[in-house]
Design an enzyme around this catalytic site. Structure first.
Site, mmCIF file in Angstrom:
data_model
loop_
_atom_site.group_PDB
_atom_site.id
_atom_site.type_symbol
_atom_site.label_atom_id
_atom_site.label_comp_id
_atom_site.label_asym_id
_atom_site.label_seq_id
_atom_site.Cartn_x
_atom_site.Cartn_y
_atom_site.Cartn_z
ATOM 1 N N ASP A 112 -43.804 -27.563 16.048
ATOM 2 C CA ASP A 112 -43.300 -26.798 17.191
ATOM 3 C C ASP A 112 -44.201 -25.593 17.453
ATOM 4 O OD1 ASP A 112 -41.174 -28.533 17.367
ATOM 5 O OD2 ASP A 112 -39.829 -27.250 16.203
HETATM 6 N N1 URA Z 1 -39.277 -29.951 12.115
HETATM 7 C C1 URA Z 1 -39.028 -29.036 13.096
HETATM 8 O O1 URA Z 1 -37.883 -28.776 13.421
HETATM 9 N N2 URA Z 1 -40.077 -28.426 13.665
HETATM 10 C C2 URA Z 1 -41.356 -28.643 13.308
HETATM 11 O O2 URA Z 1 -42.269 -28.035 13.865
HETATM 12 C C3 URA Z 1 -41.602 -29.601 12.299
HETATM 13 C C4 URA Z 1 -40.546 -30.238 11.723
#
Ligand code: URA
Length: 243
Positions: A112
């Site tokens: 993310d």
């Molecule tokens: N899980 C998430 O919620 N976000 C990420 O960036 C990676 C795994």
């Protein structure tokens, strides 16, 4: 813009041909309308058509569009505030903007915008597709900072697997790196659903304040600072291809 679903990259055909065939994108669109472009033997006229750049054979006037043949493998310490794709409609900085290579690389999986940590990038679609395929159960370890201490009953449920959006998560590992602080949680999962770690904790009302991926497929970020990257060593690459 290139996209990836669970385990395959897709790219718009006009962008693919423009990049590899060194033809202006507008010209490619005209060629498409003129029926001069085919994919795996089928004539394509729609500029928005998406192809798998690593598998599909694209021809312009019957001539194969050749892709890079030098394979590169990169490990990046993704900082916060960078998007894990090759381009962004909102023109935010992407992980590919950080890395200066002439090869057209893609991130293997996603982190993310606000997640930090290890990300592997490559132009080797075969390896990328393999590592993203759920069948290989590649392990990813995250350190999360939760809004409150994780309760034992929730920890046990998460380890077993819980149902998110109608699908059960695979069993995972959970540990506390600091035995006096149950809000900092180390979690190792072997799948890669979107926002999976955040969704798992949010299922029980924990807000993930910080998320950092410390390991991917046995590799870690030793020696790298946020925003830094390097090529994988032969030993590291070997460990990935053997998975
Ligand atoms: N899980 C998430 O919620 N976000 C990420 O960036 C990676 C795994």
């Amino acid at each position: 813009m290139a996209e990836q679903d669970n385990n395959i990259f897709y790219e718009r055909i006009n962008k693919f041909i423009a990049a590899h065939g060194k033809i202006a994108r507008r010209t490619v669109d005209e060629f498409l309308l003129q029926g001069r472009i085919s994919v795996n033997g089928i004539t394509i006229t729609e500029p928005g058509t998406k192809i798998n750049p690593f598998k599909d054979k694209v021809y312009v006037d019957g001539e194969l569009v050749k892709t890079d043949n030098k394979k590169v493998y990169i490990i990046l310490y993704k900082p916060e505030g960078v998007i894990s794709s090759v381009s962004d409609e909102k023109r935010r900085k992407t992980v590919v903007d950080i890395i200066k290579t002439k090869e057209r690389i893609f991130p293997i999986g996603r982190l993310d915008y606000d997640t930090t940590g290890i990300l592997i990038l490559t132009n080797d679609g075969e390896l990328a597709n393999k590592l993203m395929h759920p069948k290989f159960k590649i392990e990813k370890t995250y350190i999360t900072n939760l809004s409150r201490p994780l309760e034992e009953k929730h920890k046990l449920k998460l380890i077993d697997g819980i149902v998110i959006e109608g699908k059960r998560t695979s069993p995972c590992k959970i540990a506390f790196p600091d035995r006096h602080n149950f809000s900092t949680v180390k979690i190792t999962i072997s799948e890669g659903r979107n926002h999976q770690v955040k969704n798992m904790f949010e299922h029980y009302g924990y807000y993930v304040r910080k998320l950092h991926r410390s390991e991917y497929a046995g590799l870690n970020l030793k020696g790298l600072k946020p925003g830094e990257w390097r090529y994988l060593t032969a030993v590291e690459l070997n460990s990935l291809t053997k998975k």
